[in-house]
Every structure is written in structure tokens, then in C-alpha cells.
Design a protein around this motif. Structure first.
Motif, mmCIF file in Angstrom:
data_model
loop_
_atom_site.group_PDB
_atom_site.id
_atom_site.type_symbol
_atom_site.label_atom_id
_atom_site.label_comp_id
_atom_site.label_asym_id
_atom_site.label_seq_id
_atom_site.Cartn_x
_atom_site.Cartn_y
_atom_site.Cartn_z
ATOM 1 N N ILE A 94 0.846 -1.205 0.000
ATOM 2 C CA ILE A 94 0.000 0.000 0.000
ATOM 3 C C ILE A 94 0.881 1.254 0.000
ATOM 4 C CG2 ILE A 94 -1.815 1.259 1.263
ATOM 5 C CD1 ILE A 94 -2.778 -1.414 0.043
ATOM 6 N N ASP A 95 2.036 1.191 0.677
ATOM 7 C CA ASP A 95 2.938 2.351 0.726
ATOM 8 C C ASP A 95 3.447 2.752 -0.658
ATOM 9 O OD1 ASP A 95 2.776 2.626 3.456
ATOM 10 O OD2 ASP A 95 4.653 1.582 3.878
ATOM 11 N N LEU A 96 3.459 1.813 -1.605
ATOM 12 C CA LEU A 96 3.960 2.122 -2.950
ATOM 13 C C LEU A 96 2.919 2.847 -3.815
ATOM 14 C CD1 LEU A 96 5.901 -1.169 -3.788
ATOM 15 C CD2 LEU A 96 6.807 0.981 -2.908
ATOM 16 N N ILE A 97 1.703 2.941 -3.317
ATOM 17 C CA ILE A 97 0.625 3.594 -4.077
ATOM 18 C C ILE A 97 0.645 5.098 -3.784
ATOM 19 C CG2 ILE A 97 -1.889 3.696 -4.382
ATOM 20 C CD1 ILE A 97 -2.004 0.733 -3.583
ATOM 21 N N ASP A 98 0.536 5.899 -4.833
ATOM 22 C CA ASP A 98 0.491 7.354 -4.646
ATOM 23 C C ASP A 98 -0.883 7.748 -4.105
ATOM 24 O OD1 ASP A 98 3.044 7.694 -5.658
ATOM 25 O OD2 ASP A 98 2.311 7.829 -7.728
ATOM 26 N N PRO A 99 -0.932 8.774 -3.254
ATOM 27 C CA PRO A 99 -2.220 9.141 -2.647
ATOM 28 C C PRO A 99 -3.327 9.374 -3.668
ATOM 29 C CG PRO A 99 -0.453 10.329 -1.582
ATOM 30 C CD PRO A 99 0.181 9.564 -2.714
ATOM 31 N N GLU A 100 -3.010 10.046 -4.767
ATOM 32 C CA GLU A 100 -4.096 10.369 -5.717
ATOM 33 C C GLU A 100 -4.594 9.142 -6.475
ATOM 34 O OE1 GLU A 100 -0.211 11.406 -7.777
ATOM 35 O OE2 GLU A 100 -1.064 11.567 -5.775
ATOM 36 N N GLN A 101 -3.847 8.036 -6.415
ATOM 37 C CA GLN A 101 -4.263 6.837 -7.156
ATOM 38 C C GLN A 101 -5.459 6.119 -6.513
ATOM 39 O OE1 GLN A 101 -0.190 5.026 -7.483
ATOM 40 N NE2 GLN A 101 -0.651 4.956 -9.669
ATOM 41 N N LEU A 102 -5.745 6.428 -5.270
ATOM 42 C CA LEU A 102 -6.931 5.810 -4.636
ATOM 43 C C LEU A 102 -7.980 6.844 -4.256
ATOM 44 C CD1 LEU A 102 -5.403 3.094 -2.236
ATOM 45 C CD2 LEU A 102 -6.249 2.810 -4.567
ATOM 46 N N ARG A 103 -7.760 8.105 -4.641
ATOM 47 C CA ARG A 103 -8.657 9.170 -4.210
ATOM 48 C C ARG A 103 -10.086 8.912 -4.695
ATOM 49 N NH1 ARG A 103 -10.151 14.181 -5.903
ATOM 50 N NH2 ARG A 103 -8.901 13.997 -7.785
ATOM 51 N N ALA A 104 -11.031 8.972 -3.763
ATOM 52 C CA ALA A 104 -12.470 8.834 -4.046
ATOM 53 C C ALA A 104 -12.857 7.432 -4.533
ATOM 54 C CB ALA A 104 -12.934 9.890 -5.031
ATOM 55 N N LYS A 105 -11.954 6.469 -4.413
ATOM 56 C CA LYS A 105 -12.290 5.113 -4.855
ATOM 57 C C LYS A 105 -13.129 4.411 -3.781
ATOM 58 C CE LYS A 105 -8.896 3.030 -7.078
ATOM 59 N NZ LYS A 105 -9.330 3.248 -8.462
ATOM 60 N N PRO A 106 -14.241 3.780 -4.150
ATOM 61 C CA PRO A 106 -14.980 3.008 -3.146
ATOM 62 C C PRO A 106 -14.203 1.744 -2.762
ATOM 63 C CG PRO A 106 -16.168 3.020 -5.259
ATOM 64 C CD PRO A 106 -14.919 3.829 -5.455
ATOM 65 N N ILE A 107 -14.071 1.526 -1.471
ATOM 66 C CA ILE A 107 -13.318 0.369 -0.971
ATOM 67 C C ILE A 107 -14.107 -0.313 0.142
ATOM 68 C CG2 ILE A 107 -11.153 -0.465 0.047
ATOM 69 C CD1 ILE A 107 -9.715 1.940 -0.988
ATOM 70 N N LEU A 108 -14.289 -1.600 -0.010
ATOM 71 C CA LEU A 108 -14.863 -2.403 1.074
ATOM 72 C C LEU A 108 -13.684 -2.996 1.845
ATOM 73 C CD1 LEU A 108 -17.692 -5.063 0.602
ATOM 74 C CD2 LEU A 108 -16.194 -4.924 2.555
ATOM 75 N N ILE A 109 -13.574 -2.649 3.121
ATOM 76 C CA ILE A 109 -12.444 -3.132 3.906
ATOM 77 C C ILE A 109 -12.854 -4.380 4.703
ATOM 78 C CG2 ILE A 109 -11.038 -1.056 4.037
ATOM 79 C CD1 ILE A 109 -12.384 -0.285 6.606
ATOM 80 N N THR A 110 -11.975 -5.377 4.658
ATOM 81 C CA THR A 110 -12.251 -6.641 5.329
ATOM 82 C C THR A 110 -10.969 -7.151 5.982
ATOM 83 O OG1 THR A 110 -11.626 -8.227 3.595
ATOM 84 C CG2 THR A 110 -13.787 -7.208 3.381
ATOM 85 N N ALA A 111 -11.141 -7.985 6.995
ATOM 86 C CA ALA A 111 -9.982 -8.602 7.640
ATOM 87 C C ALA A 111 -10.393 -9.948 8.215
ATOM 88 C CB ALA A 111 -9.440 -7.704 8.755
#
Ligand SMILES: Cc1cc2nc3c(=O)[nH]c(=O)nc-3n(C[C@H](O)[C@H](O)[C@H](O)COP(=O)(O)O)c2cc1C
Length: 183
Positions: A94-111
Motif C-alpha cells: 500500500i505504501d507504494l501507491i500514490d495518494p491520488e491513485q486511490l482518491r475517491a475510490k470506493p473500498i470495502l475493507i475486510t480482515a
């Protein structure tokens, strides 16, 4: 053209409960909204991740997974719980992803975790992580423990219900697909 759902399971294990959970939810969401689906795990990402300091250091397998993740219309992210949080290598991806690359993206978080003790890991670790990216994490996060699975399949009714709430919440992002499914 179908919207693209990408699942990312932050586990190297195969079989993996985290992968099983992400894959299970992806199938339900794809059925409801007609998504094209791709689910990856950290074994798909492979060994170049550990030494990569930026996206360009990734080999072609890892770069393809990262490209899928950032180009997704909807992401399902799943992480195993390690020491009350996400594994270090998952965070490194996740650290390798630029902040704007996920901006406003819908994400369902699971664990997933061994038991229920760390069920709030989704709220206290994963939600703020994707808050940093100004992504739209869905209001319902999904945590599953060992007893929610049998032979790496989701068997718990309570878990199925929670997954249903999360998948319903996607209608706000894909209203046309939700309407079509309701007809
Ligand atoms: C190094 C390590 C640390 C773990 N720490 C926790 C923990 O703090 N809390 C918990 O509930 N489970 C913990 N577990 C159990 C895993 O989270 C659980 O088995 C998970 O479902 C494994 O996912 P997987 O099958 O997708 O790899 C840990 C497992 C490992 C290997």
C-alpha cells in the motif's frame, strides 16, 4: 462496458481465509452489479515487493497487480490480522501507491483473524489507512474469525448478513447497476 472490481488479499498463504473472504464477497458483488472481477493475493505480487522502494522497482507481476488495484472502479481489500494490525508486507504494498491513485475510490475493507479479540482492526487500522488516501471506505467493514469458515469457505450466517449490508451500500456508487438488478 462493465465496471471493474478488484480484490486484494494481503496474505501469502494458499489456501487463505482472507483470500476466501475477499473472493466470496467479490462473487456476490459481481453477481449483483455485473462487475468484471479480478482477485489477487500477495503471492501474485511476489518477491520483488520486499526490496521495492517505489513502483518502478516492482517486477512485471507485481506491477500488474498494482496497476489492477489503482485502476479498479471498486476495491475489496482484505488483510489477515497480525499482532492486532495488518502484516508489514501488506502495508509496504500500500505504501507504494500514490495518494491520488486511490482518491475517491470506493473500498470495502475486510480482515480475518484467529478470534474475535481484534475485530475492530478493520476500524482502527484499515479505515484510517485508506482515509489517508481519501478513499470512500464503505460504512460496513467485514471482519471474520476462524469459526466463520469451514474448509476455507464462508459458513457463518451472521457474517453473510454483514456482507449483504456492505454489498447493499455499493448501490450509492453504482446506481444504474443497482436499478438494473432490482428490475
Ligand atoms: C504472525 C501472525 C500474527 C497473528 N496475529 C493475530 C492477532 O493479533 N489477532 C488475531 O486474531 N489473529 C492473529 N493471527 C491469526 C491470523 O490473523 C488468522 O489465522 C488469519 O485468518 C490468517 O489469514 P490467511 O489464512 O488469509 O493467511 C496471526 C497469525 C500470524 C501468522
Amino acid at each position: 462496458m462493465a465496471f471493474k472490481l478488484v480484490g486484494l488479499a494481503g496474505s501469502y498463504n494458499r489456501p487463505s481465509k482472507t483470500f476466501a473472504l475477499v473472493n466470496h464477497i467479490a462473487a456476490i458483488a459481481a453477481e449483483r452489479y455485473g462487475f468484471e472481477t479480478q482477485v489477487h493475493d500477495l503471492t501474485d505480487v511476489g518477491p520483488s515487493l520486499g526490496l521495492a522502494q517505489r513502483q518502478n522497482d516492482l517486477d512485471s507481476n507485481a506491477a500488474r497487480v498494482l496497476e489492477d488495484v489503482v485502476e479498479a472502479d471498486f476495491l475489496i481489500v482484505g488483510s489477515p490480522t497480525y499482532k492486532g494490525s495488518y502484516p508489514g508486507l501488506f502495508k509496504h504494498f500500500i505504501d507504494l501507491i500514490d495518494p491520488e491513485q486511490l482518491r475517491a475510490k470506493p473500498i470495502l475493507i475486510t480482515a480475518t483473524g484467529g478470534g474475535d479479540r481484534h475485530a475492530l482492526m478493520v476500524e482502527h487500522q484499515l479505515r484510517p489507512l485508506f482515509g489517508f488516501f481519501t478513499a470512500h471506505t464503505l460504512p460496513t467493514a467485514v471482519y471474520a474469525s476462524d469459526r466463520d469458515f469451514s474448509d476455507y469457505r464462508v459458513v457463518s450466517e451472521a457474517l453473510q448478513q454483514r456482507i449483504g449490508f456492505a454489498v447493499d451500500e455499493l448501490a450509492a456508487f453504482f446506481p444504474q447497476q443497482a436499478l438494473a438488478a432490482a428490475e
